[in-house]
Design a protein around this motif. Structure first.
Motif, PDB file in Angstrom:
ATOM      1  N   PRO A  52     108.988 -20.212  35.372  1.00  0.00           N
ATOM      2  CA  PRO A  52     107.854 -21.080  35.702  1.00  0.00           C
ATOM      3  C   PRO A  52     107.674 -21.187  37.209  1.00  0.00           C
ATOM      4  CG  PRO A  52     109.730 -22.368  34.995  1.00  0.00           C
ATOM      5  CD  PRO A  52     110.095 -20.943  34.742  1.00  0.00           C
ATOM      6  N   ALA A  53     106.414 -21.214  37.658  1.00  0.00           N
ATOM      7  CA  ALA A  53     106.140 -21.332  39.082  1.00  0.00           C
ATOM      8  C   ALA A  53     106.555 -22.703  39.606  1.00  0.00           C
ATOM      9  CB  ALA A  53     104.666 -21.083  39.358  1.00  0.00           C
ATOM     10  N   ALA A  54     106.434 -23.735  38.765  1.00  0.00           N
ATOM     11  CA  ALA A  54     106.862 -25.089  39.122  1.00  0.00           C
ATOM     12  C   ALA A  54     108.160 -25.416  38.403  1.00  0.00           C
ATOM     13  CB  ALA A  54     105.774 -26.095  38.759  1.00  0.00           C
ATOM     14  N   ALA A  55     108.808 -26.476  38.800  1.00  0.00           N
ATOM     15  CA  ALA A  55     110.100 -26.843  38.217  1.00  0.00           C
ATOM     16  C   ALA A  55     109.894 -27.582  36.902  1.00  0.00           C
ATOM     17  CB  ALA A  55     110.885 -27.710  39.188  1.00  0.00           C
ATOM     18  N   VAL A  56     109.470 -26.839  35.875  1.00  0.00           N
ATOM     19  CA  VAL A  56     109.288 -27.409  34.542  1.00  0.00           C
ATOM     20  C   VAL A  56     109.962 -26.503  33.530  1.00  0.00           C
ATOM     21  CG1 VAL A  56     107.129 -28.568  35.074  1.00  0.00           C
ATOM     22  CG2 VAL A  56     107.070 -26.207  34.274  1.00  0.00           C
ATOM     23  N   ALA A  57     110.343 -27.064  32.389  1.00  0.00           N
ATOM     24  CA  ALA A  57     110.937 -26.257  31.312  1.00  0.00           C
ATOM     25  C   ALA A  57     109.805 -25.668  30.497  1.00  0.00           C
ATOM     26  CB  ALA A  57     111.841 -27.123  30.443  1.00  0.00           C
ATOM     27  N   ALA A  58     109.414 -24.444  30.817  1.00  0.00           N
ATOM     28  CA  ALA A  58     108.180 -23.908  30.257  1.00  0.00           C
ATOM     29  C   ALA A  58     108.389 -22.774  29.275  1.00  0.00           C
ATOM     30  CB  ALA A  58     107.278 -23.411  31.384  1.00  0.00           C
ATOM     31  N   LEU A  59     109.541 -22.139  29.326  1.00  0.00           N
ATOM     32  CA  LEU A  59     109.707 -20.929  28.539  1.00  0.00           C
ATOM     33  C   LEU A  59     110.681 -21.150  27.402  1.00  0.00           C
ATOM     34  CD1 LEU A  59     109.882 -18.260  31.361  1.00  0.00           C
ATOM     35  CD2 LEU A  59     107.978 -18.740  29.843  1.00  0.00           C
ATOM     36  N   PRO A  60     110.374 -20.603  26.227  1.00  0.00           N
ATOM     37  CA  PRO A  60     111.311 -20.705  25.109  1.00  0.00           C
ATOM     38  C   PRO A  60     112.430 -19.692  25.279  1.00  0.00           C
ATOM     39  CG  PRO A  60     109.465 -19.355  24.474  1.00  0.00           C
ATOM     40  CD  PRO A  60     109.181 -19.826  25.882  1.00  0.00           C
ATOM     41  N   SER A  61     113.477 -19.837  24.481  1.00  0.00           N
ATOM     42  CA  SER A  61     114.517 -18.820  24.442  1.00  0.00           C
ATOM     43  C   SER A  61     114.394 -18.072  23.130  1.00  0.00           C
ATOM     44  CB  SER A  61     115.907 -19.457  24.552  1.00  0.00           C
ATOM     45  OG  SER A  61     116.113 -20.351  23.486  1.00  0.00           O
ATOM     46  N   GLN A  62     114.630 -16.759  23.196  1.00  0.00           N
ATOM     47  CA  GLN A  62     114.530 -15.934  21.992  1.00  0.00           C
ATOM     48  C   GLN A  62     115.931 -15.747  21.439  1.00  0.00           C
ATOM     49  OE1 GLN A  62     111.626 -14.867  20.833  1.00  0.00           O
ATOM     50  NE2 GLN A  62     112.325 -13.637  19.131  1.00  0.00           N
ATOM     51  N   GLU A  63     116.368 -16.659  20.595  1.00  0.00           N
ATOM     52  CA  GLU A  63     117.706 -16.568  20.036  1.00  0.00           C
ATOM     53  C   GLU A  63     117.749 -15.493  18.950  1.00  0.00           C
ATOM     54  OE1 GLU A  63     120.215 -18.127  21.178  1.00  0.00           O
ATOM     55  OE2 GLU A  63     119.116 -19.417  22.570  1.00  0.00           O
ATOM     56  N   ASP A 286      97.619 -24.607  27.308  1.00  0.00           N
ATOM     57  CA  ASP A 286      97.749 -24.524  28.751  1.00  0.00           C
ATOM     58  C   ASP A 286      99.218 -24.357  29.094  1.00  0.00           C
ATOM     59  OD1 ASP A 286      97.339 -24.508  31.432  1.00  0.00           O
ATOM     60  OD2 ASP A 286      96.891 -26.648  31.612  1.00  0.00           O
ATOM     61  N   ALA A 287      99.695 -23.116  28.962  1.00  0.00           N
ATOM     62  CA  ALA A 287     101.083 -22.821  29.315  1.00  0.00           C
ATOM     63  C   ALA A 287     101.225 -22.807  30.829  1.00  0.00           C
ATOM     64  CB  ALA A 287     101.497 -21.482  28.719  1.00  0.00           C
ATOM     65  N   PRO A 288     102.395 -23.190  31.356  1.00  0.00           N
ATOM     66  CA  PRO A 288     102.560 -23.288  32.809  1.00  0.00           C
ATOM     67  C   PRO A 288     102.389 -21.943  33.516  1.00  0.00           C
ATOM     68  CG  PRO A 288     104.306 -24.468  31.669  1.00  0.00           C
ATOM     69  CD  PRO A 288     103.569 -23.679  30.633  1.00  0.00           C
ATOM     70  N   GLU A 289     101.974 -22.038  34.747  1.00  0.00           N
ATOM     71  CA  GLU A 289     101.886 -20.854  35.604  1.00  0.00           C
ATOM     72  C   GLU A 289     103.274 -20.222  35.740  1.00  0.00           C
ATOM     73  OE1 GLU A 289     101.375 -20.168  40.346  1.00  0.00           O
ATOM     74  OE2 GLU A 289      99.890 -21.484  39.395  1.00  0.00           O
ATOM     75  N   LEU A 290     103.311 -18.891  35.714  1.00  0.00           N
ATOM     76  CA  LEU A 290     104.568 -18.156  35.833  1.00  0.00           C
ATOM     77  C   LEU A 290     104.645 -17.448  37.180  1.00  0.00           C
ATOM     78  CD1 LEU A 290     104.612 -16.352  32.365  1.00  0.00           C
ATOM     79  CD2 LEU A 290     105.763 -18.481  32.966  1.00  0.00           C
ATOM     80  N   LYS A 291     105.850 -17.095  37.563  1.00  0.00           N
ATOM     81  CA  LYS A 291     106.021 -16.208  38.711  1.00  0.00           C
ATOM     82  C   LYS A 291     107.103 -15.182  38.374  1.00  0.00           C
ATOM     83  CE  LYS A 291     109.350 -19.190  41.148  1.00  0.00           C
ATOM     84  NZ  LYS A 291     109.651 -19.903  42.392  1.00  0.00           N
ATOM     85  N   THR A 292     106.821 -13.938  38.688  1.00  0.00           N
ATOM     86  CA  THR A 292     107.815 -12.876  38.591  1.00  0.00           C
ATOM     87  C   THR A 292     108.235 -12.523  40.006  1.00  0.00           C
ATOM     88  OG1 THR A 292     106.955 -11.972  36.522  1.00  0.00           O
ATOM     89  CG2 THR A 292     108.253 -10.493  37.896  1.00  0.00           C
ATOM     90  N   GLU A 293     109.527 -12.624  40.278  1.00  0.00           N
ATOM     91  CA  GLU A 293     110.061 -12.344  41.607  1.00  0.00           C
ATOM     92  C   GLU A 293     110.914 -11.088  41.558  1.00  0.00           C
ATOM     93  OE1 GLU A 293     110.461 -16.637  43.729  1.00  0.00           O
ATOM     94  OE2 GLU A 293     111.980 -16.188  42.195  1.00  0.00           O
ATOM     95  N   ILE A 294     110.622 -10.163  42.485  1.00  0.00           N
ATOM     96  CA  ILE A 294     111.351  -8.895  42.565  1.00  0.00           C
ATOM     97  C   ILE A 294     111.909  -8.783  43.977  1.00  0.00           C
ATOM     98  CG2 ILE A 294     111.227  -6.396  42.321  1.00  0.00           C
ATOM     99  CD1 ILE A 294     108.601  -6.914  40.677  1.00  0.00           C
ATOM    100  N   THR A 295     113.221  -8.890  44.110  1.00  0.00           N
ATOM    101  CA  THR A 295     113.879  -8.729  45.399  1.00  0.00           C
ATOM    102  C   THR A 295     114.294  -7.270  45.538  1.00  0.00           C
ATOM    103  OG1 THR A 295     114.672 -11.009  45.335  1.00  0.00           O
ATOM    104  CG2 THR A 295     115.763  -9.515  46.866  1.00  0.00           C
ATOM    105  N   VAL A 296     113.650  -6.556  46.470  1.00  0.00           N
ATOM    106  CA  VAL A 296     113.824  -5.105  46.538  1.00  0.00           C
ATOM    107  C   VAL A 296     115.074  -4.740  47.319  1.00  0.00           C
ATOM    108  CG1 VAL A 296     111.348  -4.691  46.330  1.00  0.00           C
ATOM    109  CG2 VAL A 296     112.372  -4.856  48.595  1.00  0.00           C
ATOM    110  N   ALA A 297     115.724  -3.694  46.871  1.00  0.00           N
ATOM    111  CA  ALA A 297     116.939  -3.225  47.532  1.00  0.00           C
ATOM    112  C   ALA A 297     116.627  -2.269  48.677  1.00  0.00           C
ATOM    113  CB  ALA A 297     117.847  -2.545  46.512  1.00  0.00           C
ATOM    114  N   TYR A 298     115.421  -1.662  48.665  1.00  0.00           N
ATOM    115  CA  TYR A 298     115.063  -0.663  49.667  1.00  0.00           C
ATOM    116  C   TYR A 298     113.760  -1.058  50.356  1.00  0.00           C
ATOM    117  CZ  TYR A 298     118.529   2.427  47.522  1.00  0.00           C
ATOM    118  OH  TYR A 298     119.695   2.973  47.048  1.00  0.00           O
ATOM    119  N   ALA A 299     113.753  -0.978  51.676  1.00  0.00           N
ATOM    120  CA  ALA A 299     112.523  -1.200  52.421  1.00  0.00           C
ATOM    121  C   ALA A 299     111.494  -0.142  52.038  1.00  0.00           C
ATOM    122  CB  ALA A 299     112.798  -1.137  53.921  1.00  0.00           C
TER     123      ALA A 299
END
Length: 611
Positions: A52-63, A286-299
């Motif tokens: 979630p983009a904000a600090a909310v419990a927005a996503l389910p878990s796929q057990e 109205d599901a919360p806004e999401l963010k996908t973060e990718i920290t790259v290993a190579y410039a």
């Protein structure tokens, strides 16, 4: 992180990129699925996660489902699971051989179960008995349980339309019972929808049993032929397996039933992709806004591509928002401004209350969000949100598949080169300058004497001695011949790959399979001949390779050898169909060339994916 262009300008670039670079061949891409909700690290050291983009419990878990999953694909052979439980399925009539009970062919009236690579446990058995065209053998599934105790037995059956409402239009009845009890007919309304895996899967309890350590549970299963006057209707019996759970737990099955809970739902598909869906466009969720973060290993400089889906029947109504970094949500993405994926199969749309939508499905699209230049250790962020009330159809969903990074400059050095057979009598080129082409070995033949183009869904001529080029497969094209059935014999081909950076490379052949992987050589073989130039052609069938995914055809990969070449050296691979394969004339057998994968010998890791 430096943005080299703004979102509006990138929409123009998106149009230019896909109209111009699409003819240049496959570039080097890294794919990051949206469904990874915990930090993951790929083989290049990139770290990625969606949340979630904000600090909310927005996503389910796929057990995972609680209990033991029993696949009906283990026919006339024993399979042992991770706990040591052993199971198999065979005809109740012990005098019958496997070839008298099942096949991989869609025969409506051959009296044999059709085994298909679908369902939550990797296989289903299908009969058209309810329509009155066949009556397949009664089956017995036996499970030897390592640990004794009280267990509840759940039957999984397949459904072909909307759950709990289609019994009156396209019923999918099946008979089953724990051995020793009376057989009972079950239909969709008797059970609970647990997910879509090719078929909608319904689960129903058969009852409970007590077994000792190493004791056996036996379940009888049979088709229904015919079913209550539904002769001629596309009805069927589909056995999708058993689930065995400790009695009293209820099994704990996690459903992908979408409802308006204002949360994204994790939805697995039958082809191995996992999606995030919200009913925002149709139901106002109205599901919360999401963010996908990718920290790259190579410039490097990367093109950021958003992967999503939209409705097939109502373009634009399954829209979704996406933006790069802190850019505003200025554009909603849909079929209207996306590039359609080639080949494969669409995805059924789950709806609130269970079941899937009849008459509509979702298709895969992509759009460029922008180009970024980043240093090693910097993070690329993509924000995604559902699009409320884009449609007046309550079932409509916003669907997020993931992010793809196309390497423009810098970045990791690719560990593999992928070669598409689409480039016949023309040159393909990847982003690193490696080039390739496929032609007939007989240099006197022109292109129109070697192949013709055929649609993804048909128009494959089986008697013209020409390869049929189709927009399918993992690399955007396959070449298909019906030679194994004896109706044509196409020219031998050679694929030449010119590689910029020398070294030792392992060469893998990709070819297509039309039924269940690993077991269908005896039913619908898809043999193909191949060799690195200088070696004898060898015939490969499904069992020789490893299944790597479904792209309309199931794709099998097999190693065919290694080469050591200098900088700007070449690898030449010979390809041929197999004419009149071992007496399989008349069977819908074929040879399908789906490309090559050429990998530096220091690693064989498939660390990235091209869509």
């Amino acid at each position: 992180m430096k943005l080299t262009t703004n979102q509006t300008a990138m929409f123009i670039l998106f149009l230019v990129f896909f109209s111009a670079s699409g003819a240049q061949g496959q570039g080097f891409s890294l794919f990051f699925p949206a469904s990874e909700l915990q930090p993951q690290t790929d083989d290049y050291g990139n770290i990625y996660q969606t949340g979630p983009a904000a600090a909310v419990a927005a996503l389910p878990s796929q057990e995972p489902p609680v209990g033991i999953g029993i696949s009906p694909g283990a026919l006339y052979e024993e399979t042992t699971d991770a706990q040591g439980n052993v199971y198999t399925t065979a005809a109740v009539d012990s005098t019958l051989a496997a070839a008298q009970v099942f096949n991989e062919v869609d025969g409506f009236d051959d009296g044999m179960w059709r085994r298909r690579a679908l369902g939550p446990y990797g296989a289903v058995l299908e009969s058209r008995g309810p329509r009155g065209t066949e009556d397949c053998q009664a089956l017995r599934t036996t499970v030897r349980m390592i640990t004794g105790g009280a267990y509840e037995i759940f039957l999984l059956l397949g459904d072909v339309a909307q759950v709990a409402t289609d019994d009156e239009t396209v019923p999918t009845p099946i008979q089953a019972a724990i051995e020793g009890q009376a057989m009972k007919t079950y239909v969709q309304g008797d059970g609970t929808y647990i997910g879509t895996y090719g078929f909608n899967i319904i689960e129903v309890s058969l009852g409970a049993v007590n077994v000792i350590d190493n004791g056996t549970i036996s379940v009888l299963v049979d088709d229904v032929s015919p079913f209550e006057g539904f002769e001629g209707v596309d009805s069927r019996s589909v056995y999708a397996g058993l689930r065995i759970a400790e009695a009293g737990t209820g099994g704990g099955q996690t459903s992908v039933d979408i409802d308006a809970d204002n949360k994204w739902t994790i939805v697995p598909t039958s082809v191995g992709r996992t999606l995030l869906m919200s009913h925002g466009p149709g139901a106002g969720e109205d599901a919360p806004e999401l963010k996908t973060e990718i920290t790259v290993a190579y410039a490097g400089t990367y093109e950021v591509v958003f992967m999503y889906m939209d409705s097939n029947s109502w373009p634009g109504e399954g829209a979704i928002f996406a933006a790069l970094g802190n850019e505003p949500f200025g554009i909603e993405y849909s079929q209207w401004n996306g590039i359609s994926a080639a080949g494969g199969a669409g995805v059924s749309i789950p709806q609130a209350g269970g079941g899937t939508v009849s008459g509509d499905s979702l298709w895969y699209y992509s759009a460029v969000l922008g180009v970024v230049t980043v240093a090693a250790g910097e993070t690329i962020t993509v924000r995604v949100d559902d699009y409320p009330f884009a449609s007046n159809r309550p079932y409509m969903v916003s669907t997020y598949e993931g992010i793809k990074l196309n390497v423009i400059d810098g970045g990791p050095v690719p560990k593999e080169i992928t070669v598409s057979p689409w480039f016949l009598y023309e040159e393909g080129e990847d982003s690193l300058g490696n080039t390739y082409t496929t032609v007939a070995i007989d240099s006197s033949l022109s292109a129109d004497q070697v192949f013709h183009d055929a649609a993804s869904g048909g128009a494959v001529l089986s008697g013209d001695n020409l390869w049929s080029r189709r927009p399918l497969g993992p690399y955007g094209g396959v070449l298909e011949s019906r030679a194994p059935r004896g109706t044509e014999d196409c020219p031998t081909l050679q694929t030449t790959v010119n590689i910029k950076v020398g070294g030792t490379y392992d060469v893998f052949l990709l070819f297509g399979d039309v039924a269940q992987v690993g077991t269908d050589d005896a039913q619908v073989p898809t043999p193909i001949q191949a060799a690195i130039e200088g070696n004898e052609l060898k015939t490969y069938v499904q069992l020789d390779g490893v299944y790597i995914g479904s792209f309309a055809f199931h794709i099998i990969e097999v190693p065919i050898g290694s080469v050591t070449i200098p900088d700007n050296g070449s690898v030449v691979v010979l390809i041929d169909d197999v004419f009149n394969y071992e007496g399989f004339t008349g069977v819908d057998s074929r040879s399908v060339y789906a490309g090559l994968r050429i990998v530096r010998s220091v690693t064989e890791i498939r660390a990235w994916e091209i869509h």
